[in-house]
Design a protein around this motif. Structure first.
Motif, PDB file in Angstrom:
ATOM      1  N   ASN A 181      -6.247   8.847   0.018  1.00 52.08           N
ATOM      2  CA  ASN A 181      -7.717   9.230  -0.258  1.00 52.08           C
ATOM      3  C   ASN A 181      -7.902   8.226  -1.859  1.00 52.08           C
ATOM      4  OD1 ASN A 181      -8.410   9.634   2.336  1.00 52.08           O
ATOM      5  ND2 ASN A 181      -8.590  11.609   2.020  1.00 52.08           N
ATOM      6  N   ILE A 182      -7.111   9.506  -2.764  1.00 53.94           N
ATOM      7  CA  ILE A 182      -6.944   8.901  -3.933  1.00 53.94           C
ATOM      8  C   ILE A 182      -7.139   7.577  -4.492  1.00 53.94           C
ATOM      9  CG2 ILE A 182      -5.841   9.183  -5.875  1.00 53.94           C
ATOM     10  CD1 ILE A 182      -4.741  12.297  -5.133  1.00 53.94           C
ATOM     11  N   ALA A 183      -5.822   6.806  -4.125  1.00 53.21           N
ATOM     12  CA  ALA A 183      -5.660   5.293  -4.152  1.00 53.21           C
ATOM     13  C   ALA A 183      -6.688   4.566  -4.530  1.00 53.21           C
ATOM     14  CB  ALA A 183      -4.533   4.700  -3.156  1.00 53.21           C
ATOM     15  N   LYS A 186       0.390  -1.295   0.077  1.00 56.44           N
ATOM     16  CA  LYS A 186      -0.423  -0.027   0.284  1.00 56.44           C
ATOM     17  C   LYS A 186       1.008   1.021  -0.445  1.00 56.44           C
ATOM     18  CE  LYS A 186      -4.731  -1.838   1.910  1.00 56.44           C
ATOM     19  NZ  LYS A 186      -5.003  -1.118   3.242  1.00 56.44           N
ATOM     20  N   PHE A 187       1.648   0.847   1.079  1.00 54.99           N
ATOM     21  CA  PHE A 187       2.596   2.463   1.639  1.00 54.99           C
ATOM     22  C   PHE A 187       3.761   2.688  -0.859  1.00 54.99           C
ATOM     23  CE2 PHE A 187       7.424   2.888   0.581  1.00 54.99           C
ATOM     24  CZ  PHE A 187       7.582   4.366   1.081  1.00 54.99           C
ATOM     25  N   ASN A 188       3.598   1.347  -1.095  1.00 53.98           N
ATOM     26  CA  ASN A 188       4.328   1.985  -2.738  1.00 53.98           C
ATOM     27  C   ASN A 188       2.892   2.113  -3.437  1.00 53.98           C
ATOM     28  OD1 ASN A 188       7.135   0.319  -3.653  1.00 53.98           O
ATOM     29  ND2 ASN A 188       6.121  -0.728  -1.793  1.00 53.98           N
ATOM     30  N   GLY A 189       1.772   1.711  -3.220  1.00 56.47           N
ATOM     31  CA  GLY A 189       0.797   2.406  -4.590  1.00 56.47           C
ATOM     32  C   GLY A 189       1.139   4.365  -4.236  1.00 56.47           C
ATOM     33  N   GLU A 190       0.868   4.380  -2.923  1.00 59.69           N
ATOM     34  CA  GLU A 190       0.324   5.755  -2.375  1.00 59.69           C
ATOM     35  C   GLU A 190       1.125   6.617  -2.597  1.00 59.69           C
ATOM     36  OE1 GLU A 190      -0.392   5.049   2.021  1.00 59.69           O
ATOM     37  OE2 GLU A 190      -2.300   3.880   1.177  1.00 59.69           O
ATOM     38  N   PHE A 191       3.071   6.092  -2.467  1.00 59.17           N
ATOM     39  CA  PHE A 191       3.990   6.732  -3.086  1.00 59.17           C
ATOM     40  C   PHE A 191       4.550   6.905  -4.135  1.00 59.17           C
ATOM     41  CE2 PHE A 191       8.229   6.737  -4.151  1.00 59.17           C
ATOM     42  CZ  PHE A 191       8.720   7.068  -3.612  1.00 59.17           C
ATOM     43  N   GLY A 192       3.962   5.775  -4.764  1.00 56.52           N
ATOM     44  CA  GLY A 192       3.592   6.678  -6.311  1.00 56.52           C
ATOM     45  C   GLY A 192       2.839   7.730  -6.794  1.00 56.52           C
ATOM     46  N   ILE A 193       1.509   6.816  -6.203  1.00 58.26           N
ATOM     47  CA  ILE A 193       0.602   8.861  -6.718  1.00 58.26           C
ATOM     48  C   ILE A 193       1.343   9.786  -6.390  1.00 58.26           C
ATOM     49  CG2 ILE A 193      -1.326   9.550  -5.848  1.00 58.26           C
ATOM     50  CD1 ILE A 193      -2.488   6.417  -6.254  1.00 58.26           C
ATOM     51  N   LEU A 194       1.877  10.397  -5.261  1.00 60.44           N
ATOM     52  CA  LEU A 194       1.747  11.177  -4.733  1.00 60.44           C
ATOM     53  C   LEU A 194       3.145  12.104  -5.556  1.00 60.44           C
ATOM     54  CD1 LEU A 194       1.769  13.398  -2.390  1.00 60.44           C
ATOM     55  CD2 LEU A 194       3.381  12.199  -1.187  1.00 60.44           C
ATOM     56  N   TYR A 195       4.388  10.605  -5.654  1.00 56.87           N
ATOM     57  CA  TYR A 195       5.456  11.059  -6.166  1.00 56.87           C
ATOM     58  C   TYR A 195       5.475  11.618  -7.365  1.00 56.87           C
ATOM     59  CZ  TYR A 195      10.285  11.493  -7.576  1.00 56.87           C
ATOM     60  OH  TYR A 195      11.699  11.362  -7.750  1.00 56.87           O
ATOM     61  N   THR A 218      -3.564  -5.472 -11.037  1.00 56.86           N
ATOM     62  CA  THR A 218      -4.151  -6.265 -10.084  1.00 56.86           C
ATOM     63  C   THR A 218      -3.597  -6.426  -8.511  1.00 56.86           C
ATOM     64  OG1 THR A 218      -4.414  -7.692 -12.080  1.00 56.86           O
ATOM     65  CG2 THR A 218      -5.468  -8.773  -9.847  1.00 56.86           C
ATOM     66  N   ILE A 219      -2.391  -6.368  -8.598  1.00 52.72           N
ATOM     67  CA  ILE A 219      -2.109  -6.138  -7.223  1.00 52.72           C
ATOM     68  C   ILE A 219      -2.280  -5.027  -5.976  1.00 52.72           C
ATOM     69  CG2 ILE A 219      -0.091  -6.546  -5.924  1.00 52.72           C
ATOM     70  CD1 ILE A 219       1.038  -8.717  -7.278  1.00 52.72           C
ATOM     71  N   PHE A 220      -2.475  -4.253  -7.231  1.00 54.73           N
ATOM     72  CA  PHE A 220      -2.600  -2.841  -6.261  1.00 54.73           C
ATOM     73  C   PHE A 220      -3.961  -2.856  -6.573  1.00 54.73           C
ATOM     74  CE2 PHE A 220      -4.242   1.946  -7.782  1.00 54.73           C
ATOM     75  CZ  PHE A 220      -3.397   2.021  -6.185  1.00 54.73           C
ATOM     76  N   SER A 221      -4.494  -2.814  -6.613  1.00 57.83           N
ATOM     77  CA  SER A 221      -6.332  -3.394  -7.278  1.00 57.83           C
ATOM     78  C   SER A 221      -6.587  -3.933  -5.861  1.00 57.83           C
ATOM     79  CB  SER A 221      -7.059  -3.723  -7.984  1.00 57.83           C
ATOM     80  OG  SER A 221      -8.368  -3.688  -8.120  1.00 57.83           O
ATOM     81  N   ILE A 222      -5.671  -5.419  -5.549  1.00 62.86           N
ATOM     82  CA  ILE A 222      -6.337  -6.524  -4.058  1.00 62.86           C
ATOM     83  C   ILE A 222      -5.667  -4.898  -3.049  1.00 62.86           C
ATOM     84  CG2 ILE A 222      -5.298  -8.481  -2.887  1.00 62.86           C
ATOM     85  CD1 ILE A 222      -5.342  -9.660  -5.753  1.00 62.86           C
ATOM     86  N   THR A 223      -4.681  -4.909  -3.196  1.00 60.71           N
ATOM     87  CA  THR A 223      -3.744  -4.208  -1.927  1.00 60.71           C
ATOM     88  C   THR A 223      -5.132  -2.575  -1.765  1.00 60.71           C
ATOM     89  OG1 THR A 223      -2.179  -3.396  -2.706  1.00 60.71           O
ATOM     90  CG2 THR A 223      -1.664  -4.993  -1.888  1.00 60.71           C
TER      91      THR A 223
END
Length: 415
Positions: free
Chosen positions: A251-253, A184-193, A303-308
């Protein structure tokens, strides 16, 4: 009947009060005061009063201008920028491989994690040893553009990403929930970055144009000393903001996951139909096989991003069926790719690229099977959503081990 009377009327009905609040929060807040004044002994209204007027305890001591964690983050961000700039200097001189730039950022991120979540000595020693061994090993390899070396350059960052995950999880590295938090951190970090990077690109374009107006071209200098430094430093800033529970990315992820999953599913369906229609053959076309694997990796990531981001809700929804559809299609793609790779191995012999692609496709195929079976059991009410997340999190070290095998053995054993 006005809302004041409705609040009083439904004091014993928490469900109706919640419905009224969600229907018009502002009107509810404005009218609540009168209802509270008329019924100061109501326990239900007392709870609502705290909910509407809750404030954190105010400390008598004046808060420092810069919090300790913020200063520490700033120091690490500056170090990341400086180290990356220094490493780039050697990359420019072609004395070290460009992949060394990862060592300007990833170890600093690991330091931030272990400082805020202190692990035991064994974990610390393991982290230090893995980073040190990776750095030394990478830089004793010859600077050659052979297939084995390129594969090592591609797989080493994946291995280091798993090492950073060990720093993130700390003593709880065996827990699936902690590994899920890292994903989850990686997904949120990617969005913010991405948001910060877009802002940085706009600033870069404006700065370049302003200096062009006065007849100066600062492109080369600006890239080396500002863009490169800023890109590395922002990775630490983004880590700090996500770790401090910045709500923007959180909130966006989930919404991005829900939007992209059906779009990727539709795109993949159209792509596969088009491939069959035009008669493309991954068995004979090497470039097409590579693109096939690129599609597979992209689908797996989505798929992994959606599952997390789906959480632990027991109730089934449309997103679950879309994810299952993505997994099934990804399995079809992976099965075709595996068949093509085996065919090319038997027809053209063994090569580093074919071995690496065969290995990663086998790993992905096994992971997709596990996720698919977990999803089917979930949709049949045989298990909960945590079983699906376990199929993702428990498999992560396998990818790290394979990345280490390719990075550390292929340049030596496979020519």
């Amino acid at each position: 009947m006005d809302i004041n009377n409705r609040i009083i009327e439904h004091m014993t009905n928490p469900h109706e009060l919640e419905r009224m609040f969600r229907q018009d929060p502002d009107a509810f807040k404005q009218s609540f005061t009168a209802a509270w004044q008329h019924n100061p002994h109501s326990e239900v209204l007392a709870v609502w009063h705290e909910r509407l007027h809750f404030k954190e305890s105010v400390h008598t001591e004046k808060a420092p201008l810069f919090q300790k964690n913020f200063i520490f983050m700033g120091i690490l961000a500056i170090l990341a920028g400086l180290f990356t700039r220094i490493i780039f200097q050697f990359v420019e001189q072609e004395t070290i491989a460009p992949i060394n730039l990862a060592f300007g950022i990833l170890p600093i991120m690991a330091i931030y994690f272990v400082t805020n979540n202190r692990p035991n000595r064994n974990v610390l020693y393991t982290l230090g040893a893995l980073f040190l061994i990776s750095c030394v090993y990478l830089n004793i390899l010859p600077l050659e553009q052979t297939d084995s070396m390129i594969l090592a350059y591609i797989h080493l960052p994946i291995f280091l990403w798993v090492v950073v995950g060990l720093a993130f999880t700390g003593n709880d590295y065996r827990k699936g929930s902690t590994r899920l938090a890292y994903l989850k951190f990686n997904g949120e970090f990617g969005i913010l970055y991405a948001i910060m990077a877009i802002s940085g690109m706009l600033l870069t374009g404006l700065t370049m144009q302003l200096f062009r107006f006065v007849g100066m071209d600062i492109g080369d200098f600006y890239f080396k000393n500002v863009v490169l430094f800023g890109a590395a430093a922002l990775s630490i800033v983004g880590t700090y903001l996500v770790a401090r529970n910045l709500r923007i990315a959180k909130n966006i992820a989930p919404y991005i996951a829900k939007i992209f999953s059906p779009l990727v599913l539709a795109t993949l369906l159209v792509y596969l139909i088009t491939v069959i229609w035009v008669g493309k053959n991954p068995f004979m076309d090497r470039d097409f096989l590579l693109s096939f694997n690129g599609v597979l990796l992209s689908v797996l990531a989505v798929t992994i991003f959606s599952i997390t981001e789906s959480g632990t809700e027991e109730r089934k929804n449309l997103s679950d069926y879309i994810n299952l559809g993505l997994i099934v299609l990804a399995l079809i793609v992976d099965s075709v790719a595996l068949s093509a790779i085996v065919f090319r191995l038997s027809s053209y012999g063994i090569s580093p690229n074919r071995l690496a692609v065969l290995g990663v496709n086998l790993l992905i195929w096994a992971n997709l099977i596990w996720i698919m079976l977990s999803y089917l059991r979930f949709l049949r009410n045989q298990t909960g959503p945590t079983a699906i997340q376990d199929a993702v999190t428990k498999y992560l070290p396998v990818y790290g081990v394979w990345a280490a095998v390719v990075a550390f053995t292929f340049p030596i054993l496979v020519k």
